[in-house]
Design an enzyme around this catalytic site. Structure first.
Site, short mmCIF file in Angstrom:
data_model
loop_
_atom_site.label_atom_id
_atom_site.label_comp_id
_atom_site.label_asym_id
_atom_site.label_seq_id
_atom_site.Cartn_x
_atom_site.Cartn_y
_atom_site.Cartn_z
N ILE A 162 7.62 -2.39 2.59
CA ILE A 162 6.67 -3.50 2.50
C ILE A 162 7.22 -4.75 3.23
O ILE A 162 8.25 -5.30 2.86
CB ILE A 162 6.33 -3.84 1.03
CG1 ILE A 162 5.89 -2.56 0.29
CG2 ILE A 162 5.24 -4.91 0.97
CD1 ILE A 162 4.71 -1.81 0.92
N GLU A 180 0.82 0.84 9.92
CA GLU A 180 -0.64 0.63 9.78
C GLU A 180 -1.44 1.80 10.31
O GLU A 180 -2.44 1.64 11.00
CB GLU A 180 -1.04 -0.70 10.43
CG GLU A 180 -0.40 -1.85 9.67
CD GLU A 180 -0.92 -3.21 10.04
OE1 GLU A 180 -2.13 -3.36 10.24
OE2 GLU A 180 -0.09 -4.14 10.13
N GLY A 207 2.31 7.68 3.06
CA GLY A 207 1.64 6.53 3.64
C GLY A 207 0.35 6.93 4.34
O GLY A 207 -0.65 6.22 4.29
N SER A 208 0.35 8.11 4.97
CA SER A 208 -0.87 8.55 5.68
C SER A 208 -1.91 9.03 4.67
O SER A 208 -3.08 8.66 4.75
CB SER A 208 -0.53 9.69 6.65
OG SER A 208 0.45 9.29 7.56
N LEU A 259 0.83 -1.21 0.00
CA LEU A 259 0.00 0.00 0.00
C LEU A 259 0.87 1.26 0.00
O LEU A 259 0.74 2.13 -0.87
CB LEU A 259 -0.91 -0.03 1.24
CG LEU A 259 -1.78 1.20 1.49
CD1 LEU A 259 -2.78 1.39 0.37
CD2 LEU A 259 -2.52 1.08 2.83
N GLN A 266 14.61 1.31 31.79
CA GLN A 266 15.06 2.05 32.98
C GLN A 266 15.25 1.10 34.17
O GLN A 266 16.25 1.17 34.89
CB GLN A 266 14.02 3.14 33.33
CG GLN A 266 14.50 4.14 34.35
CD GLN A 266 15.64 5.00 33.79
OE1 GLN A 266 15.83 5.09 32.59
NE2 GLN A 266 16.41 5.60 34.69
N THR A 311 -0.36 5.93 11.55
CA THR A 311 0.33 6.53 12.70
C THR A 311 -0.69 6.85 13.81
O THR A 311 -1.90 6.80 13.59
CB THR A 311 1.02 7.84 12.28
OG1 THR A 311 -0.01 8.76 11.85
CG2 THR A 311 2.01 7.62 11.14
N SER A 312 -0.17 7.21 14.97
CA SER A 312 -1.06 7.57 16.08
C SER A 312 -1.93 8.78 15.70
O SER A 312 -3.09 8.87 16.10
CB SER A 312 -0.25 7.89 17.34
OG SER A 312 0.39 6.71 17.79
N GLY A 325 21.79 -0.35 33.18
CA GLY A 325 22.75 -0.53 32.08
C GLY A 325 22.47 -1.77 31.26
O GLY A 325 22.64 -1.78 30.03
#
Ligand SMILES: Cc1cc2nc3c(=O)[nH]c(=O)nc-3n(C[C@H](O)[C@H](O)[C@H](O)COP(=O)(O)OP(=O)(O)OC[C@H]3O[C@@H](n4cnc5c(N)ncnc54)[C@H](O)[C@@H]3O)c2cc1C
Length: 387
Positions: A159, A367, A132-133, A126, A340, A369-370, A344
């Site tokens: 893809i 798929e 993409g958006s 796609l 966190q 974005t937010s 390390g």
């Protein structure tokens, strides 16, 4: 009241995939990841387990399950590793599903059995380099009929599963009309190895390093006219429907990553000592883990809700976007907190939490974005009508 108690069948599937992830994937996936190598052996074994056929009817070689079953399997894999989970997600929810939903009986019988068996993989083409958006605005790939064949020109970006040695086909969205209107886009099946299709080299990615992601170029790439998927001009509607399921599947993957972070941290804080106590003794750590568990749990409820609706044949556009938004946030937040808590060691690639950290970000991008999920939720709330 709706209960989210798993049926015995779903619980059995969940436990089987959890065991597979623990015994087969966990011991070796870190090495594949470091080498950026596609794990053919693991994928083959996932195929034998029936995972690639989960939501498809038995007559096509499937397991007779539904999208809920697929998502359960994806979550369990992603608790351990996201590369194998996205390989399954992209092959089934994005690759094979449109063939099943919109394909002719001939197309289903020809391609689905090998895809259900996991012997071959499907990809979903796609996104393009130009966008993409904004799919309609950014789509430059064209397909025109000539002497009984589609002639495809253009390119696709990012893809998944497009360049493995077991890739079977890619479903390509292309402009078949003059403009970029909803009825000017169609889906065409392009088998791997078709002359005129060039598969680019593997991208060097931040995460999902053991998955296969490629650019595709089409230069007068010709396939028979009957490789059109469904009706001419229905590509836009088809990919919207495909992405509704895909987003729920990505939400289940994100939930798995978020839950995997909790599991790794619970082991670590019961063992690691600082200032005379185990880390788990300190309330600052306990509260972090409480928040992480709350996020994973909420994300799971969100995808359960959306998947149950889709499995029942209901519309679930808003719920799918909510699940994807919530779960990808949870994955990002949990990966940051887990790293966190590991200190390390969390920054060392040999530890799964480092992999989780690298794998989480893309969940807010792929798929939709937010921001795109928020656009969909806002539209579903009717906000587009306000002038
Ligand atoms: C590892 C990986 C695997 C992928 N696999 C596949 C695959 O198998 N098949 C496939 O087709 N695609 C795949 N994709 C592509 C993915 O779906 C796209 O990257 C995604 O949809 C975003 O499109 P874009 O990258 O063009 O970003 P853009 O559309 O250029 O967006 C860039 C930024 O602008 C924001 N933005 C855009 N428009 C607006 C607006 N109106 N308001 C506010 N913000 C806005 C976006 O939210 C984003 O933050 C994959 C991507 C990755 C990274």
């Amino acid at each position: 009241m709706i209960g989210y108690q798993l049926t015995d069948e779903h619980e059995e599937l969940r436990a089987t995939v959890a065991e597979f992830a623990r015994d087969v994937v966990a011991p070796v996936i870190g090495d594949y990841y470091e080498r950026c190598e596609f794990p053919y052996d693991i994928v083959g074994r996932m195929g034998k387990l029936g995972l690639f056929g989960l939501p498809f009817p038995e007559e096509y070689g499937g397991m007779g399950g539904d999208i809920f079953a697929l998502c359960l399997a994806i979550e369990e894999l992603a608790r351990v590793d996201s590369s194998v989970a996205i390989t399954l997600e992209a092959a089934v929810a994005l690759g094979a599903m449109p063939l099943y939903r919109f394909g002719s009986e001939d197309q289903r019988r020809r391609w689905l059995p090998e895809l259900c068996a996991g012997e071959r993989l499907a990809a979903f083409g796609l996104t393009e380099p130009g966008g993409g958006s904004d799919i309609r605005g950014g789509m430059r790939t064209t397909a025109r009929l000539d002497a009984g064949e589609w002639v495809i020109d253009g390119s696709k970006a990012f893809i998944t599963n497009a360049g493995t040695s077991i890739t079977s086909l890619v479903t390509v969205l292309a402009r078949t009309g003059e403009d970029a209107g909803r009825r000017d886009i169609s889906t065409i099946i392009v088998p791997a190895g078709t002359p005129g299709l060039t598969v680019g080299g593997k991208y060097s990615k931040v995460g999902w390093s053991a998955s296969d992601t490629r650019e595709l170029a089409f230069d007068s790439c010709r396939v028979p006219a009957d490789y059109l998927l469904g009706e001419l001009g229905r590509g836009y509607a088809q990919f919207l429907a495909t992405l509704d399921e895909g987003r729920v599947a990505i939400a289940s993957l994100a939930t798995g990553l978020a839950a995997g972070c909790v599991a790794e941290c619970l082991r670590h804080v019961a063992d690691r000592e600082a200032f005379g106590h185990r880390l788990g003794h300190y309330q600052a750590i306990q509260f972090k883990l409480a928040d992480m568990e709350a996020r994973a749990h909420t994300a799971r409820l969100a995808w359960y809700d959306a998947a149950a609706r889709l499995a029942a044949g209901q519309r679930a556009k808003k719920q799918a976007s909510i699940a994807k938004l919530i779960a990808s946030n949870a994955a990002m937040d949990n990966a940051r907190d887990a790293t966190q808590i590991f200190g390390g060691y969390g920054y060392m690639n040999e530890y799964p939490v480092a992999r989780f950290y690298r794998d989480a970000k893309v969940l807010e991008i792929g798929e939709g974005t937010s921001e795109v999920q928020r656009m969909i939720i806002a539209r579903e709330l009717g906000l587009n009508a306000i002038r």
